[in-house]
Design a protein around this motif. Structure first.
Motif, PDB file in Angstrom:
ATOM      1  N   PRO A 147      21.132 -39.232  -3.749  1.00 48.90           N
ATOM      2  CA  PRO A 147      22.332 -38.662  -4.360  1.00 48.90           C
ATOM      3  C   PRO A 147      22.690 -37.309  -3.766  1.00 48.90           C
ATOM      4  O   PRO A 147      21.827 -36.592  -3.266  1.00 48.90           O
ATOM      5  N   ILE A 148      23.952 -37.007  -3.840  1.00 48.73           N
ATOM      6  CA  ILE A 148      24.472 -35.734  -3.342  1.00 48.73           C
ATOM      7  C   ILE A 148      24.989 -34.964  -4.546  1.00 48.73           C
ATOM      8  O   ILE A 148      25.778 -35.477  -5.330  1.00 48.73           O
ATOM      9  N   PHE A 149      24.516 -33.738  -4.712  1.00 45.46           N
ATOM     10  CA  PHE A 149      24.880 -32.903  -5.846  1.00 45.46           C
ATOM     11  C   PHE A 149      25.682 -31.701  -5.375  1.00 45.46           C
ATOM     12  O   PHE A 149      25.574 -31.288  -4.227  1.00 45.46           O
ATOM     13  N   PHE A 150      26.466 -31.136  -6.272  1.00 39.64           N
ATOM     14  CA  PHE A 150      27.258 -29.956  -5.956  1.00 39.64           C
ATOM     15  C   PHE A 150      26.804 -28.728  -6.734  1.00 39.64           C
ATOM     16  O   PHE A 150      26.702 -27.647  -6.178  1.00 39.64           O
ATOM     17  N   LYS A 151      26.550 -28.895  -8.024  1.00 45.38           N
ATOM     18  CA  LYS A 151      26.225 -27.757  -8.873  1.00 45.38           C
ATOM     19  C   LYS A 151      24.977 -27.036  -8.373  1.00 45.38           C
ATOM     20  O   LYS A 151      23.909 -27.628  -8.232  1.00 45.38           O
ATOM     21  N   GLY A 152      25.151 -25.750  -8.058  1.00 41.13           N
ATOM     22  CA  GLY A 152      24.048 -24.931  -7.596  1.00 41.13           C
ATOM     23  C   GLY A 152      23.622 -25.179  -6.158  1.00 41.13           C
ATOM     24  O   GLY A 152      22.643 -24.601  -5.702  1.00 41.13           O
ATOM     25  N   LYS A 153      24.352 -26.010  -5.428  1.00 44.34           N
ATOM     26  CA  LYS A 153      23.986 -26.343  -4.046  1.00 44.34           C
ATOM     27  C   LYS A 153      24.820 -25.529  -3.059  1.00 44.34           C
ATOM     28  O   LYS A 153      25.935 -25.097  -3.348  1.00 44.34           O
ATOM     29  N   VAL A 154      24.260 -25.348  -1.875  1.00 44.45           N
ATOM     30  CA  VAL A 154      24.893 -24.538  -0.825  1.00 44.45           C
ATOM     31  C   VAL A 154      25.337 -25.442   0.314  1.00 44.45           C
ATOM     32  O   VAL A 154      24.552 -26.245   0.820  1.00 44.45           O
ATOM     33  N   PHE A 155      26.607 -25.284   0.714  1.00 46.63           N
ATOM     34  CA  PHE A 155      27.225 -26.094   1.756  1.00 46.63           C
ATOM     35  C   PHE A 155      27.650 -25.212   2.929  1.00 46.63           C
ATOM     36  O   PHE A 155      28.092 -24.082   2.735  1.00 46.63           O
TER      37      PHE A 155
END
Length: 103
Positions: free
Chosen positions: A5-13
């Protein structure tokens, strides 16, 4: 490319290359609106490197640019960073954004 899975919350892109489906600034804004963060350089803090669909002419000769080379070194050394194609990113971004809008 690692699966899962790919998460967004709290992740750095980090974004690299020219995006075909949306402007990079728009992608960065959407990431921040759903709880992620965009930065400009690859480091051990980065969770995802998004590869723009418009490839550099140098890619045909194995020259991938500093961000991709740094990412590959981190991955080779056991880093958590994952590479995402622009299409993968857009697909999961839509799902995540729609889920938030439905709340």
């Amino acid at each position: 490319v690692r699966d899962g899975p790919i998460f967004f919350k709290g992740k750095v892109f980090v974004f690299t290359g020219q995006m075909k489906l949306m402007r990079r600034e728009s992608a960065e804004l959407l990431v921040s609106q759903i709880g992620g963060k965009s930065i400009s350089a690859v480091s051990g803090n980065v969770d995802y490197l998004v590869l723009g669909e418009v490839a550099s002419a140098g890619w045909a000769f194995g020259k991938y640019g500093r961000k991709i080379e740094a990412a590959m070194n981190l991955i080779r050394d056991g880093g958590k960073l994952r590479l995402l194609s622009e299409k993968q990113f857009i697909r999961v971004l839509r799902k995540a954004y729609n889920a938030i809008q439905g709340d």
